[in-house]
Write a protein that holds these residues in place. Sequence first.
Motif, PDB file in Angstrom:
ATOM      1  N   TRP A  41     -29.923   0.872 -27.594  1.00 54.31           N
ATOM      2  CA  TRP A  41     -30.947   0.736 -28.624  1.00 54.31           C
ATOM      3  C   TRP A  41     -32.291   1.112 -28.037  1.00 54.31           C
ATOM      4  O   TRP A  41     -32.657   0.638 -26.953  1.00 54.31           O
ATOM      5  N   HIS A  42     -33.003   1.987 -28.735  1.00 55.52           N
ATOM      6  CA  HIS A  42     -34.329   2.397 -28.267  1.00 55.52           C
ATOM      7  C   HIS A  42     -35.100   2.971 -29.444  1.00 55.52           C
ATOM      8  O   HIS A  42     -34.561   3.147 -30.536  1.00 55.52           O
ATOM      9  N   LYS A  43     -36.354   3.274 -29.192  1.00 54.75           N
ATOM     10  CA  LYS A  43     -37.165   3.935 -30.208  1.00 54.75           C
ATOM     11  C   LYS A  43     -38.215   4.785 -29.516  1.00 54.75           C
ATOM     12  O   LYS A  43     -38.470   4.620 -28.310  1.00 54.75           O
ATOM     13  N   HIS A  44     -38.752   5.731 -30.283  1.00 56.84           N
ATOM     14  CA  HIS A  44     -39.820   6.591 -29.779  1.00 56.84           C
ATOM     15  C   HIS A  44     -41.020   6.367 -30.693  1.00 56.84           C
ATOM     16  O   HIS A  44     -40.978   6.727 -31.875  1.00 56.84           O
ATOM     17  N   ASP A  45     -42.066   5.791 -30.125  1.00 62.10           N
ATOM     18  CA  ASP A  45     -43.213   5.453 -30.978  1.00 62.10           C
ATOM     19  C   ASP A  45     -44.010   6.665 -31.421  1.00 62.10           C
ATOM     20  O   ASP A  45     -44.743   6.594 -32.405  1.00 62.10           O
ATOM     21  N   ASP A  46     -43.870   7.777 -30.693  1.00 60.75           N
ATOM     22  CA  ASP A  46     -44.739   8.923 -30.956  1.00 60.75           C
ATOM     23  C   ASP A  46     -44.022  10.147 -31.490  1.00 60.75           C
ATOM     24  O   ASP A  46     -44.640  11.201 -31.671  1.00 60.75           O
ATOM     25  N   THR A  47     -42.732  10.053 -31.725  1.00 56.53           N
ATOM     26  CA  THR A  47     -42.025  11.255 -32.180  1.00 56.53           C
ATOM     27  C   THR A  47     -40.805  10.902 -33.013  1.00 56.53           C
ATOM     28  O   THR A  47     -40.128   9.895 -32.768  1.00 56.53           O
ATOM     29  N   ASP A  48     -40.539  11.752 -34.008  1.00 56.11           N
ATOM     30  CA  ASP A  48     -39.250  11.722 -34.682  1.00 56.11           C
ATOM     31  C   ASP A  48     -38.181  12.166 -33.692  1.00 56.11           C
ATOM     32  O   ASP A  48     -38.478  12.783 -32.662  1.00 56.11           O
ATOM     33  N   ILE A  60     -25.202   7.238 -35.704  1.00 58.66           N
ATOM     34  CA  ILE A  60     -26.503   6.742 -35.258  1.00 58.66           C
ATOM     35  C   ILE A  60     -26.695   5.386 -35.922  1.00 58.66           C
ATOM     36  O   ILE A  60     -26.847   5.282 -37.142  1.00 58.66           O
ATOM     37  N   ARG A  61     -26.575   4.358 -35.088  1.00 62.14           N
ATOM     38  CA  ARG A  61     -26.770   3.011 -35.612  1.00 62.14           C
ATOM     39  C   ARG A  61     -28.262   2.773 -35.790  1.00 62.14           C
ATOM     40  O   ARG A  61     -29.054   3.035 -34.877  1.00 62.14           O
ATOM     41  N   MET A  62     -28.625   2.336 -36.971  1.00 61.83           N
ATOM     42  CA  MET A  62     -30.007   1.996 -37.284  1.00 61.83           C
ATOM     43  C   MET A  62     -30.007   0.538 -37.718  1.00 61.83           C
ATOM     44  O   MET A  62     -28.973  -0.007 -38.107  1.00 61.83           O
ATOM     45  N   ARG A  63     -31.166  -0.088 -37.683  1.00 63.66           N
ATOM     46  CA  ARG A  63     -31.215  -1.490 -38.108  1.00 63.66           C
ATOM     47  C   ARG A  63     -30.812  -1.640 -39.565  1.00 63.66           C
ATOM     48  O   ARG A  63     -30.280  -2.675 -39.967  1.00 63.66           O
ATOM     49  N   GLU A  64     -31.039  -0.568 -40.358  1.00 64.87           N
ATOM     50  CA  GLU A  64     -30.699  -0.621 -41.790  1.00 64.87           C
ATOM     51  C   GLU A  64     -29.235  -0.273 -42.055  1.00 64.87           C
ATOM     52  O   GLU A  64     -28.769  -0.383 -43.193  1.00 64.87           O
ATOM     53  N   GLY A  65     -28.512   0.200 -41.043  1.00 70.97           N
ATOM     54  CA  GLY A  65     -27.116   0.581 -41.244  1.00 70.97           C
ATOM     55  C   GLY A  65     -26.785   1.820 -40.430  1.00 70.97           C
ATOM     56  O   GLY A  65     -27.660   2.406 -39.789  1.00 70.97           O
ATOM     57  N   ALA A  81     -38.532   4.128 -35.355  1.00 63.63           N
ATOM     58  CA  ALA A  81     -37.330   3.457 -35.857  1.00 63.63           C
ATOM     59  C   ALA A  81     -36.333   3.226 -34.713  1.00 63.63           C
ATOM     60  O   ALA A  81     -35.946   4.164 -34.005  1.00 63.63           O
ATOM     61  N   GLU A  82     -35.902   2.009 -34.558  1.00 61.88           N
ATOM     62  CA  GLU A  82     -34.906   1.701 -33.522  1.00 61.88           C
ATOM     63  C   GLU A  82     -33.563   2.322 -33.903  1.00 61.88           C
ATOM     64  O   GLU A  82     -33.168   2.293 -35.070  1.00 61.88           O
ATOM     65  N   HIS A  83     -32.893   2.865 -32.901  1.00 60.86           N
ATOM     66  CA  HIS A  83     -31.587   3.482 -33.167  1.00 60.86           C
ATOM     67  C   HIS A  83     -30.739   3.447 -31.904  1.00 60.86           C
ATOM     68  O   HIS A  83     -31.263   3.329 -30.789  1.00 60.86           O
ATOM     69  N   CYS A  84     -29.435   3.542 -32.121  1.00 59.46           N
ATOM     70  CA  CYS A  84     -28.475   3.525 -31.013  1.00 59.46           C
ATOM     71  C   CYS A  84     -27.372   4.527 -31.315  1.00 59.46           C
ATOM     72  O   CYS A  84     -26.503   4.257 -32.139  1.00 59.46           O
ATOM     73  N   PRO A  85     -27.408   5.688 -30.676  1.00 58.12           N
ATOM     74  CA  PRO A  85     -26.355   6.688 -30.902  1.00 58.12           C
ATOM     75  C   PRO A  85     -25.019   6.230 -30.306  1.00 58.12           C
ATOM     76  O   PRO A  85     -24.981   5.589 -29.250  1.00 58.12           O
ATOM     77  N   PHE A  86     -23.948   6.625 -30.974  1.00 54.20           N
ATOM     78  CA  PHE A  86     -22.596   6.235 -30.568  1.00 54.20           C
ATOM     79  C   PHE A  86     -21.621   7.343 -30.941  1.00 54.20           C
ATOM     80  O   PHE A  86     -21.767   7.967 -31.999  1.00 54.20           O
ATOM     81  N   ALA A  87     -20.647   7.593 -30.074  1.00 55.10           N
ATOM     82  CA  ALA A  87     -19.595   8.559 -30.408  1.00 55.10           C
ATOM     83  C   ALA A  87     -18.272   8.022 -29.895  1.00 55.10           C
ATOM     84  O   ALA A  87     -18.142   7.713 -28.705  1.00 55.10           O
ATOM     85  N   GLU A  88     -17.302   7.928 -30.784  1.00 58.35           N
ATOM     86  CA  GLU A  88     -15.989   7.426 -30.369  1.00 58.35           C
ATOM     87  C   GLU A  88     -15.305   8.435 -29.456  1.00 58.35           C
ATOM     88  O   GLU A  88     -14.695   8.061 -28.449  1.00 58.35           O
ATOM     89  N   GLU A  89     -15.399   9.716 -29.826  1.00 58.93           N
ATOM     90  CA  GLU A  89     -14.849  10.790 -28.994  1.00 58.93           C
ATOM     91  C   GLU A  89     -15.998  11.703 -28.570  1.00 58.93           C
ATOM     92  O   GLU A  89     -17.062  11.669 -29.167  1.00 58.93           O
ATOM     93  N   GLU A  90     -15.741  12.544 -27.572  1.00 57.12           N
ATOM     94  CA  GLU A  90     -16.794  13.453 -27.109  1.00 57.12           C
ATOM     95  C   GLU A  90     -17.353  14.272 -28.266  1.00 57.12           C
ATOM     96  O   GLU A  90     -16.598  14.810 -29.080  1.00 57.12           O
ATOM     97  N   ALA A  91     -18.653  14.362 -28.322  1.00 59.21           N
ATOM     98  CA  ALA A  91     -19.328  15.188 -29.320  1.00 59.21           C
ATOM     99  C   ALA A  91     -20.456  15.952 -28.642  1.00 59.21           C
ATOM    100  O   ALA A  91     -20.955  15.541 -27.592  1.00 59.21           O
ATOM    101  N   GLY A 105     -36.504   6.239 -24.514  1.00 60.97           N
ATOM    102  CA  GLY A 105     -37.731   5.643 -25.022  1.00 60.97           C
ATOM    103  C   GLY A 105     -38.558   4.989 -23.921  1.00 60.97           C
ATOM    104  O   GLY A 105     -39.614   4.432 -24.174  1.00 60.97           O
ATOM    105  N   ASP A 106     -38.080   5.071 -22.671  1.00 56.30           N
ATOM    106  CA  ASP A 106     -38.722   4.384 -21.539  1.00 56.30           C
ATOM    107  C   ASP A 106     -38.576   5.291 -20.311  1.00 56.30           C
ATOM    108  O   ASP A 106     -37.459   5.579 -19.869  1.00 56.30           O
ATOM    109  N   ALA A 107     -39.718   5.710 -19.749  1.00 57.73           N
ATOM    110  CA  ALA A 107     -39.680   6.645 -18.622  1.00 57.73           C
ATOM    111  C   ALA A 107     -38.915   6.078 -17.425  1.00 57.73           C
ATOM    112  O   ALA A 107     -38.373   6.823 -16.606  1.00 57.73           O
TER     113      ALA A 107
END
Lengths: 116, 116
Positions: A41-48, A60-65, A81-91, A105-107
């Motif tokens: 879970w992370h977010k980028h305050d300055d960029t889409d 892409i898990r988001m707090r809204e779904g 927006a906080e998000h957490c990417p996930f892939a069951e198989e390689e993508a 989101g953190d250097a």
Amino acid sequence: MQPINLAEKLATFSEYWQPRVVGQFNGHDLMVVKVKGEFLWHKHDDTDDFFLVLQGRITIRMREGDVTLSAGEVFIVPKGAEHCPFAEEEAHVLLLEPTGTPNTGDANTAAPRRVI
Amino acid sequence: MQPINLAEKLATFSEYWQPRVVGQFNGHDLMVVKVKGEFLWHKHDDTDDFFLVLQGRITIRMREGDVTLSAGEVFIVPKGAEHCPFAEEEAHVLLLEPTGTPNTGDANTAAPRRVI
């Protein structure tokens, strides 16, 4: 002046969650990445955050779904927006972020930006 | 929160050289366009020009020579560089340009930006 062949770039590495820079656009890095499993879970305050799935499927898990993307689908996470990417198989995913943006989101925890 | 399915967006129209806006990213319009034949020589003094071929093949004529792109290939025309896109057969392309950029490089001759 050569086109950037995304599949050829992806074939040069195998690690997950380690984006490779393949081009530059208006101050942004164009990157390809292989993903499998859960990121964090992370977010980028300055960029889409731009995701285009090239192969496979990611969620892409988001707090809204969850937002699930297949090949040929794009999702743009709004900045902040906080998000957490996930892939069951390689993508395989195409990313676009301002040059220097830490992928976590953190250097302190970000993957290095490697140009190929 | 839905993914943007690029093929579905492309299926909603048939005109050539008339980009449709399908998303927003960091002040840029993400667009899909169908192309066939020759566009016109133009340049963008303030922005790079991003092309990702989704289907078919295009040639971007540059003063230094031609760059031919197939599906899965990207080319980024540097800002200020004259170019003339061309496609022998219908091709589908993903574009990214700052919101408001005229596609011809000239607001007087540009296609309207239509959001779908």
